[in-house]
Design a protein around this motif. Structure first.
Motif, PDB file in Angstrom:
ATOM      1  N   PHE A 148       0.845  -1.207   0.000  1.00  0.00           N
ATOM      2  CA  PHE A 148       0.000   0.000   0.000  1.00  0.00           C
ATOM      3  C   PHE A 148       0.879   1.257   0.000  1.00  0.00           C
ATOM      4  N   ASP A 149       1.906   1.259   0.837  1.00  0.00           N
ATOM      5  CA  ASP A 149       2.745   2.457   0.979  1.00  0.00           C
ATOM      6  C   ASP A 149       3.573   2.718  -0.282  1.00  0.00           C
ATOM      7  N   TRP A 150       4.070   1.641  -0.881  1.00  0.00           N
ATOM      8  CA  TRP A 150       4.821   1.796  -2.136  1.00  0.00           C
ATOM      9  C   TRP A 150       3.899   2.350  -3.237  1.00  0.00           C
ATOM     10  N   ALA A 151       2.695   1.783  -3.343  1.00  0.00           N
ATOM     11  CA  ALA A 151       1.747   2.260  -4.370  1.00  0.00           C
ATOM     12  C   ALA A 151       1.469   3.749  -4.172  1.00  0.00           C
ATOM     13  N   LYS A 152       1.335   4.172  -2.914  1.00  0.00           N
ATOM     14  CA  LYS A 152       1.073   5.591  -2.638  1.00  0.00           C
ATOM     15  C   LYS A 152       2.262   6.452  -3.064  1.00  0.00           C
ATOM     16  N   GLU A 153       3.455   5.956  -2.854  1.00  0.00           N
ATOM     17  CA  GLU A 153       4.638   6.734  -3.287  1.00  0.00           C
ATOM     18  C   GLU A 153       4.636   6.912  -4.804  1.00  0.00           C
ATOM     19  N   VAL A 154       4.258   5.857  -5.531  1.00  0.00           N
ATOM     20  CA  VAL A 154       4.186   5.960  -6.996  1.00  0.00           C
ATOM     21  C   VAL A 154       3.141   7.012  -7.379  1.00  0.00           C
ATOM     22  N   ILE A 155       1.950   6.903  -6.785  1.00  0.00           N
ATOM     23  CA  ILE A 155       0.856   7.814  -7.152  1.00  0.00           C
ATOM     24  C   ILE A 155       1.153   9.244  -6.709  1.00  0.00           C
ATOM     25  N   ASP A 156       1.812   9.421  -5.582  1.00  0.00           N
ATOM     26  CA  ASP A 156       2.168  10.783  -5.143  1.00  0.00           C
ATOM     27  C   ASP A 156       3.061  11.474  -6.172  1.00  0.00           C
ATOM     28  N   GLY A 157       3.787  10.679  -6.953  1.00  0.00           N
ATOM     29  CA  GLY A 157       4.669  11.242  -7.978  1.00  0.00           C
ATOM     30  C   GLY A 157       3.953  11.703  -9.235  1.00  0.00           C
ATOM     31  N   LEU A 158       2.653  11.405  -9.341  1.00  0.00           N
ATOM     32  CA  LEU A 158       1.945  11.837 -10.559  1.00  0.00           C
ATOM     33  C   LEU A 158       0.669  12.618 -10.245  1.00  0.00           C
ATOM     34  N   ARG A 159       0.612  13.187  -9.045  1.00  0.00           N
ATOM     35  CA  ARG A 159      -0.571  13.974  -8.643  1.00  0.00           C
ATOM     36  C   ARG A 159      -0.776  15.152  -9.595  1.00  0.00           C
ATOM     37  N   GLY A 160      -2.053  15.557  -9.702  1.00  0.00           N
ATOM     38  CA  GLY A 160      -2.385  16.651 -10.621  1.00  0.00           C
ATOM     39  C   GLY A 160      -2.751  16.131 -12.000  1.00  0.00           C
ATOM     40  N   THR A 161      -2.945  14.819 -12.104  1.00  0.00           N
ATOM     41  CA  THR A 161      -3.270  14.201 -13.397  1.00  0.00           C
ATOM     42  C   THR A 161      -4.778  14.101 -13.598  1.00  0.00           C
ATOM     43  N   HIS A 162      -5.487  13.538 -12.613  1.00  0.00           N
ATOM     44  CA  HIS A 162      -6.923  13.271 -12.769  1.00  0.00           C
ATOM     45  C   HIS A 162      -7.552  13.261 -11.371  1.00  0.00           C
ATOM     46  N   TYR A 173      -6.684   3.722  -0.555  1.00  0.00           N
ATOM     47  CA  TYR A 173      -5.507   3.698   0.334  1.00  0.00           C
ATOM     48  C   TYR A 173      -5.941   3.718   1.805  1.00  0.00           C
ATOM     49  N   ASP A 174      -7.072   4.384   2.084  1.00  0.00           N
ATOM     50  CA  ASP A 174      -7.577   4.434   3.459  1.00  0.00           C
ATOM     51  C   ASP A 174      -7.910   3.048   3.998  1.00  0.00           C
ATOM     52  N   LYS A 175      -8.018   2.077   3.113  1.00  0.00           N
ATOM     53  CA  LYS A 175      -8.296   0.703   3.550  1.00  0.00           C
ATOM     54  C   LYS A 175      -7.000  -0.064   3.860  1.00  0.00           C
ATOM     55  N   ARG A 176      -5.885   0.653   3.917  1.00  0.00           N
ATOM     56  CA  ARG A 176      -4.601   0.024   4.259  1.00  0.00           C
ATOM     57  C   ARG A 176      -4.792  -0.899   5.467  1.00  0.00           C
ATOM     58  N   PRO A 177      -4.409  -2.165   5.319  1.00  0.00           N
ATOM     59  CA  PRO A 177      -4.645  -3.110   6.415  1.00  0.00           C
ATOM     60  C   PRO A 177      -3.976  -2.654   7.718  1.00  0.00           C
ATOM     61  N   ARG A 178      -4.675  -2.856   8.817  1.00  0.00           N
ATOM     62  CA  ARG A 178      -4.130  -2.484  10.132  1.00  0.00           C
ATOM     63  C   ARG A 178      -3.909  -3.738  10.962  1.00  0.00           C
TER      64      ARG A 178
END
Ligand code: NDP
Ligand code: ZN
Length: 179
Positions: A148-162, A173-178
């Protein structure tokens, strides 16, 4: 979408189905792999309102080079240079170790074209949903959280797209397992 575009999309679906026919996802039920590219198109069209044919075709093909015997030349011949370029943008270099590939996805996210970013957003949304609902067999809590955290890092790098797809990613991402 006009009739030639619809025909091309269905041709792509048939091509991807054939290419992924022997593959299964990593969930316990080992779902057919083709469900995943179809899910990306569903997310793009029905959640993101994305109707650009090249983006949808690239989404259907996004894992063919990485995970099957498909070559970039084959995609170029069947679907043209733009689609082949988009699929290459979202294809990891299979000759590199897994951890290096993951680091490169983070590094390259800001450099992706707009269409490739849309495919990347849909891919990460789909994979986080899969981990939430039907995780790969044997994954520990730590591994799911790490993904989950890696995917967020990827997506944070392309913010402002859609905006819509990014908001959907954040919801997932809010469903990140606890623990
Ligand atoms: P993997 O890259 O091995 O697996 C995740 C990928 O599998 C997804 O990106 C997705 O890719 C595909 N996939 C298929 N089925 C599912 C499903 N049901 N749910 C979600 N994704 C699915 O995982 P990691 O990124 O965790 O591992 C990378 C490397 O790190 C590996 O070499 C692994 O051995 C190593 N490792 C990592 C650990 C950790 O804690 N993160 C622990 C131990 C080892 P696609 O969209 O291409 O289908
Ligand atoms: Zn994928």
């Amino acid at each position: 979408m006009n009739s030639p575009e619809l025909k091309q999309l269905i041709k792509t679906l048939a091509f991807a189905t054939q290419k992924h026919r022997h593959q299964r996802r990593k969930d316990i039920e080992a779902s057919p792999y083709i469900n995943h590219p179809i899910t990306l198109v569903d997310i793009l069209v029905n959640e993101g309102d994305v109707t650009d044919p090249e983006t949808l075709i690239a989404a259907l093909l996004h894992d063919t080079i990485e995970d099957t015997d498909t070559t970039v030349e084959e995609i170029e011949a069947e679907f043209g240079l733009t689609v082949a370029g988009l699929v290459m943008e979202v294809t990891d270099d299979g000759s590199l170790p897994k951890l290096e590939r993951k680091a490169l996805q983070i590094k390259h996210a800001p450099e992706l074209s707009y269409q490739a970013r849309l495919v990347k957003l849909a891919d990460k949304i789909a994979n986080l949903r899969d981990i939430d609902k039907s995780p790969p067999a044997g994954w520990s809590l730590d591994r799911m959280q790490g993904y989950f955290d890696w995917a967020k890092e990827v997506i944070d790098g392309l913010r402002g797209t859609h905006d819509i797809l990014e908001a959907i990613f954040d919801e997932v991402y809010d469903k990140r397992p606890r623990g």
